[in-house]
Design an enzyme around this catalytic site. Structure first.
Site, PDB file in Angstrom:
ATOM      1  N   LYS A 164     -13.132 -57.309  35.346  1.00 47.94           N
ATOM      2  CA  LYS A 164     -12.922 -57.631  33.929  1.00 47.94           C
ATOM      3  C   LYS A 164     -12.481 -59.088  33.772  1.00 47.94           C
ATOM      4  O   LYS A 164     -12.894 -59.771  32.829  1.00 47.94           O
ATOM      5  CB  LYS A 164     -11.889 -56.666  33.321  1.00 47.94           C
TER       6      LYS A 164
ATOM      7  N   GLN B 242      -5.379 -50.127  32.115  1.00 49.50           N
ATOM      8  CA  GLN B 242      -6.291 -49.516  33.084  1.00 49.50           C
ATOM      9  C   GLN B 242      -5.815 -48.099  33.412  1.00 49.50           C
ATOM     10  O   GLN B 242      -4.649 -47.879  33.725  1.00 49.50           O
ATOM     11  CB  GLN B 242      -6.352 -50.390  34.352  1.00 49.50           C
TER      12      GLN B 242
ATOM     13  N   ASP C 155     -10.859 -50.550  24.261  1.00 47.20           N
ATOM     14  CA  ASP C 155     -11.462 -49.398  24.945  1.00 47.20           C
ATOM     15  C   ASP C 155     -12.036 -48.380  23.954  1.00 47.20           C
ATOM     16  O   ASP C 155     -12.826 -47.531  24.332  1.00 47.20           O
ATOM     17  CB  ASP C 155     -10.392 -48.666  25.772  1.00 47.20           C
TER      18      ASP C 155
END
Ligand code: GUN
Length: 283
Positions: A51, A95, A118
């Site tokens: 990322k 995460q 997300d």
């Protein structure tokens, strides 16, 4: 035909980089993504690095905050509150998975929904299921982009999804439904799974078991999307949920692992970060 997520994402990232280049002149700065990594899980460490690398390619500012797995839920919630309040932060990604002593749902719900890159916040999930504007989860969004780029018609097709997770199975089912596919969601307790999957014109596999889908489970000419990222227990190499070597000759279209869905997920995270940045500026 093998769809290269690596190539498609490279192309999309180059287009985004071009756009982001103009942002300092237009908005005074570039989008800023903050990624929180708790603990040392090797898979998560590698995803978070990916990322950061993609952010650099697109010109997005990336801050990765690493915390030990001893961090308390309260400390993590306080960190999120601080990032929510920070006007210089456009996207917040925690995460997953988190250590067992931390309630993941509580953490996700604590993220400002306008910074939820997300698309996991309950209000974003609700908006998705009500067909309202929202941030779409990255992997499902990337899968639809790949299907379209490969010229696959989704409308009217029988789509079968293996897996019912909040991250992939459920949202990709909804996106396929929104594209007018007829969708069947299957899972570990589906009876006669092979009978169901053999009906699929589009098969999306997100079950998290190496080479779970064998050739006898796939119809000739099917489109096969493999979301799995596993270690092959025999070779130790990265492999998907699909037995690629056996199914590639039967499938009309298939995605490889690595280099398939994975890069598209990260690419969509970049897109979501830009969208959150622009939406926040528009307010
Ligand atoms: N862990 C596995 N996939 C994902 C994802 O898409 N987002 C986050 N935050 N964690 C993950």
């Amino acid at each position: 035909m093998i769809i290269s997520g690596k190539e498609l994402s490279a192309q999309l990232k180059a287009e985004m980089a071009e756009k982001v280049k103009g942002f300092p002149a237009l908005y005074g700065r570039v989008p800023h993504l903050v990624v929180i990594l708790v603990g040392e899980d090797p898979g998560s460490v590698s995803y978070v690095k990916g990322k950061a690398k993609a952010s650099a390619e697109v010109g997005i500012r990336n801050t990765t905050i690493r915390k030990p797995d001893t961090i308390s839920e309260q400390e993590l919630l306080e960190l999120i509150a601080q990032l929510n309040a920070d006007d210089e932060v456009d996207g917040i990604l925690v995460q997953l998975p988190l250590p067992k002593h931390i309630d993941e749902d509580k953490v996700i719900a604590a993220i400002d929904k306008a910074k939820d890159v997300d698309g996991f916040h309950p209000l974003n999930v609700a908006a998705l299921w009500q067909k309202q504007p929202c941030t779409l989860p990255c992997t499902p969004k990337g899968i639809i982009k790949m299907l379209k780029a490969a010229g696959v018609t989704i409308e009217g097709k029988r789509a079968v999804v293996i897996g019912r997770s909040n991250i992939v199975g459920l949202p990709v089912s909804k996106l396929l439904l929104d594209e007018n596919a007829t969708v069947t969601i299957t899972h570990s307790r589906t009876r006669n799974l092979a009978e169901v999957t053999r009906q699929a014109e589009i098969l999306v596999v997100a079950i998290g078991r190496p080479k779970f889908v064998t050739a006898d489970m796939v119809a000739d000419g099917a489109v096969v999307i493999d979301v799995g990222v596993n270690r092959d227990p025999e070779t130790g190499k990265l492999c998907g949920d699909v037995d690629f070597a056996a199914i590639e000759p039967k499938a009309s279209v298939i995605t490889p692992v690595p280099g398939g869905v994975g890069p598209m997920t990260i690419c969509c995270l970049m897109e979501n970060t830009i969208e959150c940045f622009l939406r926040r500026r528009a307010k």
